[in-house]
Write a protein that holds these residues in place. Sequence first.
Motif, PDB file in Angstrom:
ATOM      1  N   ARG A  23       4.925 -10.779  -1.908  1.00  0.00           N
ATOM      2  CA  ARG A  23       5.307  -9.458  -2.406  1.00  0.00           C
ATOM      3  C   ARG A  23       5.378  -8.486  -1.228  1.00  0.00           C
ATOM      4  O   ARG A  23       4.795  -8.742  -0.170  1.00  0.00           O
ATOM      5  CB  ARG A  23       4.264  -8.933  -3.394  1.00  0.00           C
ATOM      6  CG  ARG A  23       4.475  -9.326  -4.840  1.00  0.00           C
ATOM      7  CD  ARG A  23       4.256 -10.772  -5.091  1.00  0.00           C
ATOM      8  NE  ARG A  23       4.100 -11.060  -6.528  1.00  0.00           N
ATOM      9  CZ  ARG A  23       3.825 -12.243  -7.001  1.00  0.00           C
ATOM     10  NH1 ARG A  23       3.676 -13.277  -6.168  1.00  0.00           N
ATOM     11  NH2 ARG A  23       3.690 -12.442  -8.293  1.00  0.00           N
ATOM     12  N   PRO A  24       6.082  -7.346  -1.420  1.00  0.00           N
ATOM     13  CA  PRO A  24       6.085  -6.321  -0.365  1.00  0.00           C
ATOM     14  C   PRO A  24       4.670  -5.844  -0.085  1.00  0.00           C
ATOM     15  O   PRO A  24       3.841  -5.757  -0.992  1.00  0.00           O
ATOM     16  CB  PRO A  24       6.946  -5.196  -0.975  1.00  0.00           C
ATOM     17  CG  PRO A  24       7.772  -5.869  -2.017  1.00  0.00           C
ATOM     18  CD  PRO A  24       6.937  -6.987  -2.554  1.00  0.00           C
ATOM     19  N   SER A  25       4.406  -5.515   1.168  1.00  0.00           N
ATOM     20  CA  SER A  25       3.069  -5.081   1.569  1.00  0.00           C
ATOM     21  C   SER A  25       2.728  -3.732   0.944  1.00  0.00           C
ATOM     22  O   SER A  25       3.569  -2.837   0.871  1.00  0.00           O
ATOM     23  CB  SER A  25       2.994  -4.980   3.091  1.00  0.00           C
ATOM     24  OG  SER A  25       1.763  -4.465   3.506  1.00  0.00           O
ATOM     25  N   ILE A  26       1.488  -3.608   0.471  1.00  0.00           N
ATOM     26  CA  ILE A  26       0.990  -2.340  -0.067  1.00  0.00           C
ATOM     27  C   ILE A  26      -0.037  -1.789   0.916  1.00  0.00           C
ATOM     28  O   ILE A  26      -1.010  -2.460   1.251  1.00  0.00           O
ATOM     29  CB  ILE A  26       0.343  -2.531  -1.455  1.00  0.00           C
ATOM     30  CG1 ILE A  26       1.385  -3.042  -2.458  1.00  0.00           C
ATOM     31  CG2 ILE A  26      -0.266  -1.221  -1.951  1.00  0.00           C
ATOM     32  CD1 ILE A  26       0.818  -3.329  -3.822  1.00  0.00           C
ATOM     33  N   LYS A  27       0.172  -0.563   1.389  1.00  0.00           N
ATOM     34  CA  LYS A  27      -0.723   0.045   2.372  1.00  0.00           C
ATOM     35  C   LYS A  27      -1.928   0.650   1.659  1.00  0.00           C
ATOM     36  O   LYS A  27      -2.090   1.870   1.544  1.00  0.00           O
ATOM     37  CB  LYS A  27       0.027   1.120   3.176  1.00  0.00           C
ATOM     38  CG  LYS A  27       1.294   0.612   3.845  1.00  0.00           C
ATOM     39  CD  LYS A  27       0.997  -0.492   4.862  1.00  0.00           C
ATOM     40  CE  LYS A  27       2.262  -0.963   5.554  1.00  0.00           C
ATOM     41  NZ  LYS A  27       2.015  -2.070   6.490  1.00  0.00           N
ATOM     42  N   THR A  28      -2.820  -0.227   1.172  1.00  0.00           N
ATOM     43  CA  THR A  28      -3.941   0.211   0.354  1.00  0.00           C
ATOM     44  C   THR A  28      -4.879   1.135   1.107  1.00  0.00           C
ATOM     45  O   THR A  28      -5.315   2.162   0.573  1.00  0.00           O
ATOM     46  CB  THR A  28      -4.721  -1.016  -0.168  1.00  0.00           C
ATOM     47  OG1 THR A  28      -3.815  -1.896  -0.807  1.00  0.00           O
ATOM     48  CG2 THR A  28      -5.794  -0.602  -1.139  1.00  0.00           C
ATOM     49  N   GLU A  29      -5.214   0.807   2.350  1.00  0.00           N
ATOM     50  CA  GLU A  29      -6.183   1.609   3.093  1.00  0.00           C
ATOM     51  C   GLU A  29      -5.682   3.032   3.298  1.00  0.00           C
ATOM     52  O   GLU A  29      -6.453   3.987   3.186  1.00  0.00           O
ATOM     53  CB  GLU A  29      -6.478   0.951   4.445  1.00  0.00           C
ATOM     54  CG  GLU A  29      -7.533  -0.136   4.396  1.00  0.00           C
ATOM     55  CD  GLU A  29      -8.866   0.357   3.821  1.00  0.00           C
ATOM     56  OE1 GLU A  29      -9.307   1.460   4.191  1.00  0.00           O
ATOM     57  OE2 GLU A  29      -9.432  -0.346   2.978  1.00  0.00           O
ATOM     58  N   ALA A  30      -4.402   3.174   3.621  1.00  0.00           N
ATOM     59  CA  ALA A  30      -3.850   4.515   3.838  1.00  0.00           C
ATOM     60  C   ALA A  30      -3.930   5.344   2.570  1.00  0.00           C
ATOM     61  O   ALA A  30      -4.273   6.530   2.598  1.00  0.00           O
ATOM     62  CB  ALA A  30      -2.405   4.412   4.324  1.00  0.00           C
ATOM     63  N   VAL A  31      -3.623   4.723   1.418  1.00  0.00           N
ATOM     64  CA  VAL A  31      -3.683   5.451   0.147  1.00  0.00           C
ATOM     65  C   VAL A  31      -5.135   5.771  -0.201  1.00  0.00           C
ATOM     66  O   VAL A  31      -5.443   6.849  -0.717  1.00  0.00           O
ATOM     67  CB  VAL A  31      -3.019   4.627  -0.973  1.00  0.00           C
ATOM     68  CG1 VAL A  31      -3.095   5.373  -2.291  1.00  0.00           C
ATOM     69  CG2 VAL A  31      -1.567   4.343  -0.632  1.00  0.00           C
ATOM     70  N   MET A  32      -6.049   4.839   0.098  1.00  0.00           N
ATOM     71  CA  MET A  32      -7.468   5.102  -0.163  1.00  0.00           C
ATOM     72  C   MET A  32      -7.966   6.311   0.623  1.00  0.00           C
ATOM     73  O   MET A  32      -8.758   7.115   0.116  1.00  0.00           O
ATOM     74  CB  MET A  32      -8.298   3.871   0.180  1.00  0.00           C
ATOM     75  CG  MET A  32      -8.230   2.758  -0.849  1.00  0.00           C
ATOM     76  SD  MET A  32      -9.300   1.386  -0.406  1.00  0.00           S
ATOM     77  CE  MET A  32      -9.237   0.405  -1.917  1.00  0.00           C
ATOM     78  N   ASP A  33      -7.491   6.443   1.870  1.00  0.00           N
ATOM     79  CA  ASP A  33      -7.891   7.593   2.680  1.00  0.00           C
ATOM     80  C   ASP A  33      -7.453   8.905   2.032  1.00  0.00           C
ATOM     81  O   ASP A  33      -8.120   9.930   2.163  1.00  0.00           O
ATOM     82  CB  ASP A  33      -7.283   7.483   4.081  1.00  0.00           C
ATOM     83  CG  ASP A  33      -8.024   6.476   4.948  1.00  0.00           C
ATOM     84  OD1 ASP A  33      -9.144   6.091   4.575  1.00  0.00           O
ATOM     85  OD2 ASP A  33      -7.477   6.059   5.986  1.00  0.00           O
ATOM     86  N   LEU A  34      -6.310   8.863   1.338  1.00  0.00           N
ATOM     87  CA  LEU A  34      -5.834  10.057   0.654  1.00  0.00           C
ATOM     88  C   LEU A  34      -6.644  10.339  -0.610  1.00  0.00           C
ATOM     89  O   LEU A  34      -6.797  11.488  -1.015  1.00  0.00           O
ATOM     90  CB  LEU A  34      -4.352   9.893   0.296  1.00  0.00           C
ATOM     91  CG  LEU A  34      -3.394   9.664   1.465  1.00  0.00           C
ATOM     92  CD1 LEU A  34      -1.980   9.436   0.954  1.00  0.00           C
ATOM     93  CD2 LEU A  34      -3.413  10.835   2.424  1.00  0.00           C
ATOM     94  N   CYS A  35      -7.179   9.281  -1.216  1.00  0.00           N
ATOM     95  CA  CYS A  35      -7.912   9.440  -2.481  1.00  0.00           C
ATOM     96  C   CYS A  35      -9.370   9.848  -2.277  1.00  0.00           C
ATOM     97  O   CYS A  35      -9.961  10.495  -3.146  1.00  0.00           O
ATOM     98  CB  CYS A  35      -7.876   8.131  -3.282  1.00  0.00           C
ATOM     99  SG  CYS A  35      -6.260   7.734  -3.957  1.00  0.00           S
ATOM    100  N   ARG A  36      -9.955   9.462  -1.154  1.00  0.00           N
ATOM    101  CA  ARG A  36     -11.394   9.696  -0.942  1.00  0.00           C
ATOM    102  C   ARG A  36     -11.784  11.167  -1.097  1.00  0.00           C
ATOM    103  O   ARG A  36     -12.753  11.483  -1.794  1.00  0.00           O
ATOM    104  CB  ARG A  36     -11.823   9.159   0.416  1.00  0.00           C
ATOM    105  CG  ARG A  36     -11.962   7.642   0.445  1.00  0.00           C
ATOM    106  CD  ARG A  36     -12.585   7.138   1.748  1.00  0.00           C
ATOM    107  NE  ARG A  36     -12.721   5.688   1.699  1.00  0.00           N
ATOM    108  CZ  ARG A  36     -11.855   4.830   2.220  1.00  0.00           C
ATOM    109  NH1 ARG A  36     -10.764   5.291   2.833  1.00  0.00           N
ATOM    110  NH2 ARG A  36     -12.047   3.527   2.122  1.00  0.00           N
ATOM    111  N   PRO A  37     -11.069  12.115  -0.453  1.00  0.00           N
ATOM    112  CA  PRO A  37     -11.472  13.522  -0.631  1.00  0.00           C
ATOM    113  C   PRO A  37     -11.308  14.017  -2.066  1.00  0.00           C
ATOM    114  O   PRO A  37     -12.055  14.894  -2.501  1.00  0.00           O
ATOM    115  CB  PRO A  37     -10.556  14.276   0.340  1.00  0.00           C
ATOM    116  CG  PRO A  37      -9.444  13.340   0.658  1.00  0.00           C
ATOM    117  CD  PRO A  37      -9.984  11.969   0.538  1.00  0.00           C
ATOM    118  N   ILE A  38     -10.354  13.464  -2.802  1.00  0.00           N
ATOM    119  CA  ILE A  38     -10.169  13.858  -4.199  1.00  0.00           C
ATOM    120  C   ILE A  38     -11.366  13.407  -5.027  1.00  0.00           C
ATOM    121  O   ILE A  38     -11.950  14.178  -5.808  1.00  0.00           O
ATOM    122  CB  ILE A  38      -8.857  13.267  -4.763  1.00  0.00           C
ATOM    123  CG1 ILE A  38      -7.653  13.814  -4.001  1.00  0.00           C
ATOM    124  CG2 ILE A  38      -8.722  13.549  -6.246  1.00  0.00           C
ATOM    125  CD1 ILE A  38      -6.344  13.149  -4.355  1.00  0.00           C
TER     126      ILE A  38
END
Length: 919
Positions: free
Chosen positions: A468-483
């Motif tokens: 499957r296409p790569s999912i940049k999970t870590e980058a998205v997690m970094d955006l979610c952590r402060p929320i």
Amino acid sequence: MTSLATPVLALLDGVRPAEEEKQLLAVLSRAAPLLIPQQALKGIAQSLPASLSYAVLLSSPADTSAACDALDAGAEAVVASANDAPQLLQSGVPASRLILHVDARTSTSLPELADNGVAGALVTLPEGLSASDAQTGALVAQFREALDSKQNGRPVFVEVASAEVPTLDDVARLSQLGASLVVKTSQLDLVKEDKAQSKQGTLDLVGALVSPLKSDRADGLFPTTVVASSLGTSLGLVYSSRQSIRESLLTGSAVYQSRTRGLWRKGESSGATQEVVRLRFDCDTDAVEFTVRQRKGAQHQGFCHLTERQGCFGPLAGLAALESTLVSRKESAPKGSYTARLFSDPALLSAKIREEAAELVEAKDEDSQHVAFEAADLLYFALARCVRAGVSLEDVERSLDAKAKKVSRRKGDAKPQFIQEETKKDVSTIASAPAAPSAAAAAAPSFHMTSYKLEDVDDKQRTELLKRPSIKTEAVMDLCRPILKSVKERGDEALLELTAKFDGAKLDSPVLRPPFATPDVLAKIKPEVKVAIDQAYKNIYAFHLAQKKTGGNIAASQAAGGKGAELQAQTGEREDDAVLEMETMPGVVCRRFARPIQRVGLYVPGGTAVLPSTALMLGVPAQVARCPTIVLATPPRKDGSIAPEVLYVADRVGASCVLKAGGAQAVGAMAYGTAKVPKVDKIVGPGNQFVTAAKMLVQNDTDALVSIDMPAGPSEVLVIADESSDPDFVASDLLSQAEHGPDSQVILVGIALTPEQLGRIEYALDRQARVLPRCETVRKAIEKSLTIIVPDRAEAMRWSNDYAPEHLIIQAAEPEEMARGVINAGSIFVGPWSPESCGDYASGTNHTLPTYGLARQYSGVSTSTFEKNITSQSLTADGLRLLGPHVVHLAECEELEAHANAVRLRLARLAQATSSAAK
């Protein structure tokens, strides 16, 4: 944002005298971008030249509404800190329009943000570091590598912390490194003569812009292409010097450098002057491009000084030529001519536009020449309409560019009077169109899946095709952590703020309490939709209740002596609760029984979408499992309301409350709990990448103590077809998945299909796709889709099991037999009369399924998703006498004496009792 990547980025930092500011903005509009602080934008917005490229520097914390408003108004990008990036991205700001404002230390985390697609970086150098320092060069290289600037042109802007005025050498040095220098507008000067000195404490703006230029010619001139502002038509090749460029930028009139006569002020004698719209340098800064607009009123409008034609390479063609002809005809068309009638008779022109639009709509897709013919007619009359109103192609292009910059989009549906009849036509077209394509259509369908033959695929390529296409999970997690942190620490206050920012809804309370199906809510639901929901509820409930009855293996319980009733009396089990009970050896009875998870959170995607089906798929099994607390989270609409269909389902499944929030903030509220939102023990349901990342984060947070159903990726389908398959059915199943989104995964596995058989499927796919409302979404998904032709049924099943699809559709001979070979799949749709849509909505099975290949280890949502299983054992005295010695030996082997002693004591007591009884 290559339009922002110039040697200098001017930062607006104060107000100049009106005339001076106007001249500075005019020069910037021709060659360099402007960075405008958010607080200054309102006061200057009306005076900005239309051609000026600018970005907006957002205040921190960022206001998402202000960011979207700035982009809608025409800003190329917004500049914000990395801390503000998550909420901006979730609120709809495209990553490709977001420039990160960072310091030199941020380069280590920039690659993840760059992978998310950000537009560029504005780097503030450490105090004391200048543009010319070697360390600055290393930092620029680091940021350019992180952004992959060489490949995609993402700019790096450098801001020097000191108050010193930068030099031309600083600009040239950074430009050589591939970066742009940020210079305050108060430090810029407009010097009229080349090599003249700028005022004390200022930087020569034009000198800075041309400082990277270099010439390989003996005369030091720069080859210059001249293009028309409309459609980018090439007009000719000339030469420029630093002085001619300076005059062009300062005056706004095109000035070139003649190799024999010196400065050539275009149109000085003929009157055919040119307005400079934009000036750019090529990639290695040794050539120049002038974009110009021919000024009206000249004796002739041509660029070429030899032929007086519009361009040195010959007459205009295409739309540019048509526009020129229509403009000329409007002024001098013979009286009574057809063109004169078009301009003088608005009713005729209006009727012709409607007529040609209808003929273009009705043109057959397979007849490409006919489509082109009708499109040309429509463009002719549409352009005549523009010319009649004094609107140029350049005006139309400017409007298109402005629309492209908007991030707040309308839904885009056609008006009712246009869509009603077309919908009827479209449905009948799908049902009645011929199954066999014409030769032309079969040869080159617009919607085309890349096809492979298994025999031509080696092991390495097979592995790649199954990925499957790569999912940049870590980058998205970094955006979610402060929320998540904000919701965890500030509860309802943060939840309401984030809902206002991301969903655009200002709420007084984040939750609704029952009853949900009030008369007002029911009145908003179409009767046929309510009946459909009721039927779906009935089917889903029946299937999930059956899972509860059989999930614990009643047969095993009955085989063990039917002691389930005994346990039911002890524990309060209902008749429909399955209990696994068996006697593993005489006197040793083991049991396994289910208990509901006490508090569950159901995430139902929403906002502009209406998804009662997902509410049913999550709510019904939670209800069957008898979970006491059910929190249903779904994003509100802009007015703060929830879709009435979802509220009706919430009422039917017995939801405890409806959380009016979406994204990571909804996940955080359910995971940690707030004053108004009950904390849950498990979160279930699909969502976008932010929802998935947030779910994965909270399940690993010991403060949350929450589990999730499964990770999730883009939706997917794999269809197995053979020569017996109906091409229309196969195509419709592929498209039903493709319309979910551009990242949907669509796979066709064809068993020994000939090119003709595959062509019929592709023709059906193309024909059906063209009339779908989500046509462009489907096109993007199909472009990434795959067809693999395999030699036999065994290879088809092998490929499917290796891929492990979310949805597997078997449209081949003897489908039930093939289904027995399935090892990995979320849900199977067996035979030609079992479309995926039925499982998605109402057959009874669940549509929340494992994606991204996770069907290898995960099941879809079921009743057991909302339960945990408890085991118990009860031993009689005789049972302990038989089993106890074995336990003692094992405990002693592991050197766990307390374990062994717990058994020894009891065995000794039993031995004493036996001895006493014997006496």
